[in-house]
Design an enzyme around this catalytic site. Structure first.
Site, PDB file in Angstrom:
ATOM      1  N   GLU A   1      74.006  71.811 -21.170  1.00 44.06           N
ATOM      2  CA  GLU A   1      72.926  71.012 -20.595  1.00 44.06           C
ATOM      3  C   GLU A   1      73.478  69.748 -19.946  1.00 44.06           C
ATOM      4  O   GLU A   1      73.027  69.349 -18.864  1.00 44.06           O
ATOM      5  CB  GLU A   1      71.907  70.641 -21.677  1.00 44.06           C
ATOM      6  CG  GLU A   1      70.757  69.788 -21.147  1.00 44.06           C
ATOM      7  CD  GLU A   1      69.830  69.270 -22.216  1.00 44.06           C
ATOM      8  OE1 GLU A   1      68.891  68.513 -21.866  1.00 44.06           O
ATOM      9  OE2 GLU A   1      70.046  69.591 -23.409  1.00 44.06           O
TER      10      GLU A   1
ATOM     11  N   HIS B   1      66.780  66.593 -17.850  1.00 45.02           N
ATOM     12  CA  HIS B   1      67.104  67.423 -19.007  1.00 45.02           C
ATOM     13  C   HIS B   1      66.820  68.890 -18.714  1.00 45.02           C
ATOM     14  O   HIS B   1      66.269  69.241 -17.654  1.00 45.02           O
ATOM     15  CB  HIS B   1      66.272  66.999 -20.226  1.00 45.02           C
ATOM     16  CG  HIS B   1      66.687  65.708 -20.844  1.00 45.02           C
ATOM     17  ND1 HIS B   1      67.544  65.630 -21.916  1.00 45.02           N
ATOM     18  CD2 HIS B   1      66.355  64.427 -20.517  1.00 45.02           C
ATOM     19  CE1 HIS B   1      67.733  64.356 -22.231  1.00 45.02           C
ATOM     20  NE2 HIS B   1      67.022  63.600 -21.398  1.00 45.02           N
TER      21      HIS B   1
ATOM     22  N   GLU C   1      62.181  68.168 -17.948  1.00 42.21           N
ATOM     23  CA  GLU C   1      62.822  69.351 -18.529  1.00 42.21           C
ATOM     24  C   GLU C   1      62.727  70.450 -17.471  1.00 42.21           C
ATOM     25  O   GLU C   1      61.672  71.041 -17.258  1.00 42.21           O
ATOM     26  CB  GLU C   1      62.119  69.770 -19.825  1.00 42.21           C
ATOM     27  CG  GLU C   1      62.159  68.715 -20.929  1.00 42.21           C
ATOM     28  CD  GLU C   1      63.484  68.679 -21.679  1.00 42.21           C
ATOM     29  OE1 GLU C   1      64.372  69.500 -21.368  1.00 42.21           O
ATOM     30  OE2 GLU C   1      63.629  67.838 -22.582  1.00 42.21           O
TER      31      GLU C   1
ATOM     32  N   HIS D   1      72.220  63.427 -22.070  1.00 37.87           N
ATOM     33  CA  HIS D   1      73.374  63.765 -22.910  1.00 37.87           C
ATOM     34  C   HIS D   1      74.707  63.454 -22.213  1.00 37.87           C
ATOM     35  O   HIS D   1      74.736  62.726 -21.226  1.00 37.87           O
ATOM     36  CB  HIS D   1      73.283  65.222 -23.367  1.00 37.87           C
ATOM     37  CG  HIS D   1      71.940  65.570 -23.921  1.00 37.87           C
ATOM     38  ND1 HIS D   1      71.444  65.044 -25.094  1.00 37.87           N
ATOM     39  CD2 HIS D   1      70.942  66.380 -23.437  1.00 37.87           C
ATOM     40  CE1 HIS D   1      70.231  65.497 -25.336  1.00 37.87           C
ATOM     41  NE2 HIS D   1      69.900  66.309 -24.336  1.00 37.87           N
TER      42      HIS D   1
END
Length: 307
Positions: free
Chosen positions: A134, A189, A271, A97
């Site tokens: 995030e 992430h 993650e 992101h």
């Protein structure tokens, strides 16, 4: 020195001719050399010492250790690969992101082709309940990861380093790894599911062949990369595999992520935890824990590359 009961010394011999003097010195040196041949073979040097320009009574050779000098030649110079097996290898790090995505919804919502279907160019990502994004987390961990990898001699390429107003799109993220001919690609992430869902997981590419997507060649090596990262991440951070997916393995296979579908290089998503769980969030917002997370990912990558 002569003791009192030793026989008298012999009468002095007649002076030798220059040729005989030269022969005597040469013979004395040859005898000394023959006697000390094993020592010579061990790397010692014999030095002939004389007293005066024309002395006939040359003293016996004395042994002198030579000054150490490096031996040159290809047989003694290790190759770069012998020094560091990671030299010349490339890792692409993809910070998930972008903090600017929130202000660029039109751009990130445009649809792109990921092979299996069409999907948004990028997403905003999640955040903790206290507002820690995030995208902030992924960029911080990615920079720490870069430092750890470069310390091992690896070349590290970022898909972005916070310098862009938004994105890049998932298609561009995949292309950056492909064009860099990366030996490994890791997308960093953090998840955003419900309270009580805790732990890390690593997302692996499924076998996909559709449109521009063909993961047949990377499914195997990507799994090895993911397994190495998962094991090292758990050991370094002290956290457990996700308790809400992956069956406790910490590994999940997906075919709906453009960053994986369009990659031609071994690639995984990590993650690191669940930002919406208060206990995981306490870890994710800790700089000390983020350093451990980066080191765990780095150790997994280095292990995958044989370092």
């Amino acid at each position: 020195m002569r003791y009192d009961d030793s026989p008298p010394p012999p009468a002095p011999a007649a002076p030798a001719s220059p040729d005989r003097r030269w022969f005597a010195r040469r013979s004395a040196f040859a005898v000394g050399t023959a006697v000390l041949a094993p020592t010579l073979l061990a790397g010692w040097v014999l030095v002939q010492v004389t007293t005066g320009a024309g002395a006939d009574d040359a003293r016996p050779p004395r042994i002198v250790m030579p000054a150490a000098t490096p031996t040159e030649g290809p047989s003694t110079m290790p190759s770069p690969s012998a020094k560091n097996p990671l030299a010349g290898r490339t890792v692409v790090v993809d910070p998930g992101h972008n903090t600017g995505n929130f202000q660029h919804s039109k751009e990130i919502n445009q649809l792109v082709d990921i092979g299996t279907n069409r999907k948004e160019c990028d997403a905003t990502g999640t955040s903790t309940n206290s507002g820690y994004k995030e995208a902030e987390f992924t960029l911080d961990v990615s920079r720490r990861l870069r430092t750890a990898l470069e310390a091992k001699g690896l070349k590290v390429v970022f898909t972005h380093d916070g310098e862009r107003p938004w994105g890049p799109c998932i298609t561009e993220r995949a292309r950056i790894g492909n064009e860099a001919k990366a030996d490994a690609v890791v997308s960093v992430h953090a998840d955003g599911v419900s309270e009580g869902s805790r732990g890390y997981h690593v997302i692996l590419p499924a076998k996909v062949k559709a449109g521009a997507a063909d993961t047949a060649d990377i499914v195997g090596p990507s799994r090895v990369l993911g397994e190495r990262i998962a094991a090292n991440f758990a050991r370094t951070t002290g956290t457990s595999p996700a308790n809400y997916l992956g069956g406790g393995t910490g590994l999940v296979v997906r075919d709906d992520l453009g960053g994986l579908n369009l990659s031609t290089r071994p690639k995984v998503f990590v993650e690191c935890g669940n930002m919406r769980d208060s206990k995981d969030a306490a870890l994710l917002t800790s700089p000390e824990w983020r350093q451990k997370a980066a080191q765990g990912i780095a150790d997994g990558i280095v292990g995958f590359l044989g370092g």
